[in-house]
Motif scaffolding. Structure first.
Motif, PDB file in Angstrom:
ATOM      1  N   GLN A  86     -54.700   2.845  44.381  1.00 13.20           N
ATOM      2  CA  GLN A  86     -53.750   3.457  43.454  1.00 13.20           C
ATOM      3  C   GLN A  86     -54.112   4.925  43.261  1.00 13.20           C
ATOM      4  N   ASN A  87     -53.106   5.700  42.897  1.00 16.91           N
ATOM      5  CA  ASN A  87     -53.319   7.104  42.554  1.00 16.91           C
ATOM      6  C   ASN A  87     -53.863   7.149  41.126  1.00 16.91           C
ATOM      7  N   GLU A  88     -55.168   6.836  41.029  1.00 19.23           N
ATOM      8  CA  GLU A  88     -55.788   6.656  39.725  1.00 19.23           C
ATOM      9  C   GLU A  88     -57.153   7.350  39.720  1.00 19.23           C
ATOM     10  N   THR A  89     -57.401   8.171  38.714  1.00 26.32           N
ATOM     11  CA  THR A  89     -58.560   9.060  38.701  1.00 26.32           C
ATOM     12  C   THR A  89     -59.876   8.324  38.895  1.00 26.32           C
ATOM     13  N   ASN A  90     -60.055   7.169  38.262  1.00 27.74           N
ATOM     14  CA  ASN A  90     -61.330   6.458  38.370  1.00 27.74           C
ATOM     15  C   ASN A  90     -61.573   5.930  39.778  1.00 27.74           C
ATOM     16  N   GLN A  91     -60.521   5.494  40.461  1.00 29.93           N
ATOM     17  CA  GLN A  91     -60.690   5.051  41.843  1.00 29.93           C
ATOM     18  C   GLN A  91     -61.066   6.220  42.750  1.00 29.93           C
ATOM     19  N   VAL A  92     -60.415   7.356  42.539  1.00 27.50           N
ATOM     20  CA  VAL A  92     -60.702   8.541  43.344  1.00 27.50           C
ATOM     21  C   VAL A  92     -62.141   8.999  43.122  1.00 27.50           C
ATOM     22  N   LYS A  93     -62.531   9.091  41.864  1.00 26.76           N
ATOM     23  CA  LYS A  93     -63.883   9.536  41.514  1.00 26.76           C
ATOM     24  C   LYS A  93     -64.936   8.686  42.205  1.00 26.76           C
ATOM     25  N   ARG A  94     -64.747   7.386  42.193  1.00 18.52           N
ATOM     26  CA  ARG A  94     -65.787   6.506  42.720  1.00 18.52           C
ATOM     27  C   ARG A  94     -65.996   6.703  44.209  1.00 18.52           C
ATOM     28  N   VAL A  95     -64.914   6.822  44.987  1.00 14.33           N
ATOM     29  CA  VAL A  95     -65.102   6.960  46.434  1.00 14.33           C
ATOM     30  C   VAL A  95     -65.537   8.372  46.818  1.00 14.33           C
ATOM     31  N   LEU A  96     -65.124   9.383  46.061  1.00 16.32           N
ATOM     32  CA  LEU A  96     -65.668  10.716  46.313  1.00 16.32           C
ATOM     33  C   LEU A  96     -67.169  10.728  46.052  1.00 16.32           C
ATOM     34  N   ASP A  97     -67.597  10.008  45.035  1.00 19.34           N
ATOM     35  CA  ASP A  97     -69.025   9.937  44.735  1.00 19.34           C
ATOM     36  C   ASP A  97     -69.804   9.121  45.771  1.00 19.34           C
ATOM     37  N   LEU A  98     -69.097   8.344  46.594  1.00 20.27           N
ATOM     38  CA  LEU A  98     -69.736   7.677  47.730  1.00 20.27           C
ATOM     39  C   LEU A  98     -69.890   8.615  48.921  1.00 20.27           C
ATOM     40  N   GLY A  99     -69.238   9.782  48.862  1.00 24.83           N
ATOM     41  CA  GLY A  99     -69.358  10.761  49.942  1.00 24.83           C
ATOM     42  C   GLY A  99     -68.101  10.981  50.748  1.00 24.83           C
ATOM     43  N   ALA A 100     -66.964  10.449  50.306  1.00 22.69           N
ATOM     44  CA  ALA A 100     -65.713  10.668  51.039  1.00 22.69           C
ATOM     45  C   ALA A 100     -65.386  12.155  51.112  1.00 22.69           C
ATOM     46  N   GLU A 101     -64.791  12.559  52.236  1.00 22.78           N
ATOM     47  CA  GLU A 101     -64.397  13.949  52.436  1.00 22.78           C
ATOM     48  C   GLU A 101     -62.970  14.199  51.964  1.00 22.78           C
ATOM     49  N   GLY A 102     -62.301  13.165  51.560  1.00 26.96           N
ATOM     50  CA  GLY A 102     -60.943  13.327  51.059  1.00 26.96           C
ATOM     51  C   GLY A 102     -60.338  11.984  50.741  1.00 26.96           C
ATOM     52  N   ILE A 103     -59.143  12.047  50.185  1.00 26.02           N
ATOM     53  CA  ILE A 103     -58.461  10.848  49.707  1.00 26.02           C
ATOM     54  C   ILE A 103     -57.067  10.787  50.306  1.00 26.02           C
ATOM     55  N   VAL A 104     -56.676   9.580  50.723  1.00 25.41           N
ATOM     56  CA  VAL A 104     -55.295   9.289  51.099  1.00 25.41           C
ATOM     57  C   VAL A 104     -54.665   8.543  49.920  1.00 25.41           C
ATOM     58  N   PHE A 105     -53.639   9.156  49.348  1.00 27.31           N
ATOM     59  CA  PHE A 105     -53.024   8.636  48.128  1.00 27.31           C
ATOM     60  C   PHE A 105     -51.759   7.852  48.462  1.00 27.31           C
ATOM     61  N   PRO A 106     -51.697   6.563  48.071  1.00 27.54           N
ATOM     62  CA  PRO A 106     -50.492   5.769  48.328  1.00 27.54           C
ATOM     63  C   PRO A 106     -49.446   5.946  47.230  1.00 27.54           C
ATOM     64  N   MET A 107     -48.228   5.578  47.568  1.00 19.95           N
ATOM     65  CA  MET A 107     -47.127   5.452  46.610  1.00 19.95           C
ATOM     66  C   MET A 107     -46.919   6.700  45.744  1.00 19.95           C
ATOM     67  N   ILE A 108     -46.967   7.863  46.369  1.00 22.24           N
ATOM     68  CA  ILE A 108     -46.610   9.094  45.669  1.00 22.24           C
ATOM     69  C   ILE A 108     -45.093   9.131  45.544  1.00 22.24           C
ATOM     70  N   ARG A 109     -44.612   9.218  44.320  1.00 22.30           N
ATOM     71  CA  ARG A 109     -43.169   9.144  44.078  1.00 22.30           C
ATOM     72  C   ARG A 109     -42.573  10.445  43.549  1.00 22.30           C
ATOM     73  N   THR A 110     -43.363  11.231  42.828  1.00 22.02           N
ATOM     74  CA  THR A 110     -42.851  12.415  42.137  1.00 22.02           C
ATOM     75  C   THR A 110     -43.830  13.576  42.294  1.00 22.02           C
ATOM     76  N   ALA A 111     -43.366  14.756  41.905  1.00 19.05           N
ATOM     77  CA  ALA A 111     -44.250  15.925  41.904  1.00 19.05           C
ATOM     78  C   ALA A 111     -45.400  15.738  40.919  1.00 19.05           C
ATOM     79  N   ASP A 112     -45.149  15.054  39.797  1.00 21.40           N
ATOM     80  CA  ASP A 112     -46.236  14.783  38.850  1.00 21.40           C
ATOM     81  C   ASP A 112     -47.305  13.900  39.482  1.00 21.40           C
ATOM     82  N   ASP A 113     -46.892  12.907  40.280  1.00 26.31           N
ATOM     83  CA  ASP A 113     -47.870  12.084  41.005  1.00 26.31           C
ATOM     84  C   ASP A 113     -48.712  12.959  41.922  1.00 26.31           C
ATOM     85  N   ALA A 114     -48.074  13.880  42.612  1.00 25.05           N
ATOM     86  CA  ALA A 114     -48.795  14.766  43.528  1.00 25.05           C
ATOM     87  C   ALA A 114     -49.766  15.655  42.762  1.00 25.05           C
ATOM     88  N   ARG A 115     -49.335  16.193  41.639  1.00 24.15           N
ATOM     89  CA  ARG A 115     -50.227  17.045  40.844  1.00 24.15           C
ATOM     90  C   ARG A 115     -51.416  16.247  40.333  1.00 24.15           C
TER      91      ARG A 115
END
Length: 253
Positions: free
Chosen positions: A73-102
């Motif tokens: 999910q496009n959810e801050t806690n999920q993103v934080k956890r995998v970046l802290d594992l060393g990911a070089e970036g994130i692929v975000f699913p189900m982007i629907r709006t500009a607010d989702d992108a921001r």
């Protein structure tokens, strides 16, 4: 060696990717050693858990293969956890709006630019920094990849593409065709019209586009349409090659 963000910013480069659904550092290491530009470790579908994801990210070390992670999910806690594992970036699913992108872009950055919480205790080792130097050295190298998977996203695609901080845009044909009511019918006029709108918006915004290529001819078709990134699936390759070998024995079965 150039990082993926720099490669994406160079319009002369064509890039390769493999979506990794097999929870195996061994498989990921072999893929990274092949010379591909990135792997996408899949936490949205399949059997990969966080422990496997960490091992798979670590298995890319020493190569030019960038370890990206598709979150569920496009959810801050999920993103934080995998970046802290060393990911070089994130692929975000189900982007629907500009607010989702921001929100996606903000989740890759620490305050004051973003919303990421601090704790790169594992990431500092993957990127050979120390804890306090990690933000300055790595934050601007992180890749933001958005998946376009819904009719709503297509309707908002021009506004989505205008959001600063996006590195690559992928129209996800399986989900998008399903949401449009023409599942798997990639030649259907409804799907083709939606795809053309996404492509036009991406090109107008100067965003690299990515898509799945199942063959060399398919890849050449995508490149001719202006795509820069082609992808395939580890699990489909495995099954395809096993079926191919099995076919050599069919006369005896």
């Amino acid at each position: 060696m150039p990082r993926l963000k720099q490669k994406l910013a160079d319009p002369s480069l064509r890039l390769s990717s493999v979506l990794c659904t097999i929870p195996s550092a061994t498989v990921t290491q072999a893929l990274a050693a092949s010379g591909i530009d990135n792997v996408i470790i899949d936490l949205e579908h399949g059997a990969v858990d966080y422990g496997s994801a960490h091992a798979m990210i670590a298995a890319t070390a020493g190569t030019e293969c960038a370890p990206l992670v598709r979150v569920a999910q496009n959810e801050t806690n999920q993103v934080k956890r995998v970046l802290d594992l060393g990911a070089e970036g994130i692929v975000f699913p189900m982007i629907r709006t500009a607010d989702d992108a921001r929100n996606a872009v903000a989740s890759l950055k620490y305050a004051p630019e973003g919303t990421r919480g601090f704790g790169p205790f594992l990431a500092q080792s993957r990127w050979q920094t120390n804890l306090t130097d990690y933000p300055a050295q790595e934050q601007d190298q992180l890749v933001c990849c958005l998946l376009v998977e819904t009719a709503e996203a297509v309707e908002n695609i021009e506004e989505i593409c205008a959001v600063p901080g996006i590195d690559v845009l992928i129209p996800a044909q399986f989900d998008l065709s399903t949401d449009l009511g023409v599942m798997g019918q990639f030649d259907h006029p409804i799907f083709q019209a939606a795809l053309a709108r996404v492509e036009a918006a991406g090109h107008a915004a100067g965003l690299p586009l990515g898509n799945v290529a199942m063959s060399r001819d398919h890849a050449d078709t995508l490149f001719a349409r202006g795509y820069r990134l082609i992808a395939n699936f580890d699990i489909l390759w495995l099954r395809q090659k096993a079926a191919e070998m099995n076919s050599w024995c069919e006369d005896q079965k």
